[in-house]
Design a protein around this motif. Structure first.
Motif, mmCIF file in Angstrom:
data_model
loop_
_atom_site.group_PDB
_atom_site.id
_atom_site.type_symbol
_atom_site.label_atom_id
_atom_site.label_comp_id
_atom_site.label_asym_id
_atom_site.label_seq_id
_atom_site.Cartn_x
_atom_site.Cartn_y
_atom_site.Cartn_z
ATOM 1 N N TYR A 226 7.677 8.524 7.991
ATOM 2 C CA TYR A 226 8.675 8.340 9.057
ATOM 3 C C TYR A 226 9.297 9.667 9.458
ATOM 4 N N GLY A 234 2.930 4.624 8.316
ATOM 5 C CA GLY A 234 4.294 4.866 8.813
ATOM 6 C C GLY A 234 4.246 5.547 10.179
ATOM 7 N N LEU A 238 5.709 4.419 13.877
ATOM 8 C CA LEU A 238 6.495 5.244 14.797
ATOM 9 C C LEU A 238 5.884 5.223 16.199
#
Lengths: 282, 285
Positions: A226, A234, A238
């Motif tokens: 992140y 991750g 996003l």
């Protein structure tokens, strides 16, 4: 013995006795219980997904807010290569961070166990570190480790090693000192006491902590993605977020969960392999 | 063939003699948490002959266990000299086997694996001793349990396995710290008789710590009574009842009774036991 008598006896034998009947019904009941228990989780999961599907489909909530599970599944199949590539990245981060956590956690635990001085020196500092919210460190970690594997491995390791360390220290400390005395009376060296008694005695607790650590390692890796990344599940999240692609976002979340469960099962298998010939728990 | 070797090895034990143990002005003190010096044992003088069975009785906290772990080489005496086989003891003696109140069987090892632990630790030939272990397990009534895990056995059986582990190397000195303290009365009685038989076959020296006066008199050639802390030798009673002794018969013997009376007297003088009060308790209204 007449033929009639013989037949009668044969017929009598065919007839199961009362006890046999009771036993077989007891067995049947037990088998049924086992089947029910095995099916419990999948059935409950299916019911929850079904409710989700119905709510998402008929309540008028937009797909952007809550996509239907069927749509997510379709998306996962369609985007399978993409998800797999990024899942592989996340998996490497998790396994790497987790392995580091186990190695470093056990190593620190041993130094704490064997050295009173290191215990009083290290423990307070380690606890202080543990109280820092890891996410607060994330920007600094990017500053130090850049955008590559570094921050993900580090966060994954850092968030999970404490569990291993504390559990290992406690496990080593809680072994009755009589075992060590016994081994010493046989002329055992400290190393032998470690390999033959302490380590095998602590192993179940270490494995217990590894299960906690593994789930934490997944969180750490995704957290790292992140903050700064160009790859991993991750990162997919996003991307999906900035494209308002909630379905892909959910697909990534489910992939993370599947990855976590898969690694957890691998750990269970390793535990079972190492613990063969031990008293079964439960 | 292997059975023959096992038999020979076990037979050999019959000819192994016990070792002697000599304690000269042996004292042990600890530092308490408050920094005070606590004397646990004070000036113990004792010579244990090779092959002798010595029982040590005393109240809780009199330092009996400390005495045993010093003889086992697990603790250093504060002052005094401790010799095993006329040599000053510097660590665990290679010819000593120890049995504690807890069996301390490793729960992840089979009974056979537990019995072979000392062999493994000393790096001796496991194959050679496997048959010895099997033989011993048969002798203590654990045939068929070699591949079981400790949790599958009763307390008495586990302690039998612990005894096998202690004697697998035919120790010249068997040290037992309340070995039957955690067992029920019936099992204990059986274990005491079996221990006598085993010792008569092995001929080794035994130091046996116990709370049980009857068990001490029944088993021992000599009973040593320790005083409350700091432990000193309060009384020595020689028991020369003929062997093998039988539990019920031995109790009827005058010498058994006299030893019992003497030891109890000793405890009464120290206030550990109180003179038995045979008056009817007052009825509560």
């Amino acid at each position: 013995m007449s033929l009639a008598d013989g037949l009668k006896q044969a017929a009598f034998k065919m007839q199961p006795s009362k006890e046999e009947l009771a036993r077989s019904s007891r067995l049947r009941r037990r088998r049924r219980t086992v089947i029910f228990e095995r099916a419990a989780a999948p059935v409950l999961g299916a019911i929850l997904i079904l409710i989700w599907e119905l709510v998402a489909r008929y309540s008028g909530i937009s797909e952007f807010v809550l996509p239907q599970p069927s749509l997510i599944l379709k998306r996962m199949i369609a985007d399978c290569p993409l998800l797999l590539t990024h899942a592989a990245v996340t998996a490497i981060e998790v396994v790497g961070g987790f392995t580091l956590a186990v190695v470093v956690g056990v190593a620190i635990a041993l130094t704490i166990f064997y050295s009173r001085l290191l215990e009083v020196a290290l423990y307070p500092i380690l606890i202080a570190f543990q109280t820092i919210p890891k996410i607060a460190l994330a920007p600094l970690i990017v500053l130090y480790f850049g955008y590559g594997w570094g921050p993900k491995l580090f966060l994954s390791f850092f968030i999970s090693f404490f569990a291993v360390m504390v559990a290992t220290v406690v496990a080593f400390k809680s072994i009755d000192r009589g075992y060590a005395d016994l081994a010493r009376s046989m002329g055992a060296s400290e190393l032998q006491i470690f390999t033959k008694i302490r380590l095998p005695a602590a192993l179940p607790a270490i494995f217990g902590s590894m299960k906690v650590a593994l789930t934490l390692a997944v969180i750490g890796a995704v957290l790292g993605e992140y903050v700064a990344s160009e790859r991993g599940l991750g990162y997919i999240q996003l991307q999906a977020n900035s494209n308002f692609d909630t379905t892909l976002n959910f697909a990534a979340v489910i992939s993370i969960a599947v990855l976590g469960v898969g690694l957890y099962l691998l750990l269970l298998a390793a535990e079972r392999a190492l613990m063969t010939g031990r008293r079964p728990s439960r | 063939m292997s059975a023959g070797i096992a038999g020979a090895l076990v037979m050999e034990t019959c000819f192994e003699s016990g070792v002697s143990v000599q304690l000269q002005k042996l004292s042990k003190s600890f530092e308490s948490a408050a920094g005070e010096e606590l004397s646990a044992l004070s000036e113990i003088d004792l010579r244990i002959e090779p092959g002798e069975f010595v029982a040590i009785v005393g109240p809780s906290g009199c330092g009996k266990s400390t005495l045993l772990s010093m003889i086992a080489g697990l603790e250093r005496p504060s002052t005094g000299i401790l010799r095993v086989d006329d040599e000053a003891l510097t660590g665990p003696h290679p010819r000593a086997g120890v049995v504690f109140q807890s069996d301390y069987l490793l729960p992840w090892r089979t009974i056979l694996g537990n019995v072979l632990l000392p062999i493994e630790i000393k790096g001796l030939d496991l194959n050679k001793y496997r048959s010895v272990a099997d033989e011993l397990l048969v002798q203590v009534g654990l045939s068929g349990f070699a591949s079981k895990l400790p949790f599958e056995l009763s307390g008495g059986m586990r302690q039998r396995a612990a005894i096998c582990r202690a004697i697998i190397q035919r120790p010249g000195l068997l040290l037992m710290d309340e070995p039957f303290g955690a067992l029920d009365a019936l099992t204990r009685e059986q274990m005491v008789s079996d221990l006598q038989a085993l010792w008569m076959r092995l001929g080794n020296t035994v130091v046996f710590i116990t709370h049980g006066i009857d068990e001490a008199i029944f088993l021992a050639d000599r009973v040593i009574v320790l005083s409350p802390r700091p432990g000193r030798i309060d009384l020595e009673v020689k028991i020369d009842l003929p062997r093998p002794r039988k539990w019920a018969d031995a109790h009827l013997h005058t010498q058994f009774h006299q030893a019992m009376v003497d030891i109890r007297d000793c405890f009464e003088r120290r206030g550990i036991l109180h003179a038995e009060n045979l008056e009817q308790p007052a009825v509560q209204t």
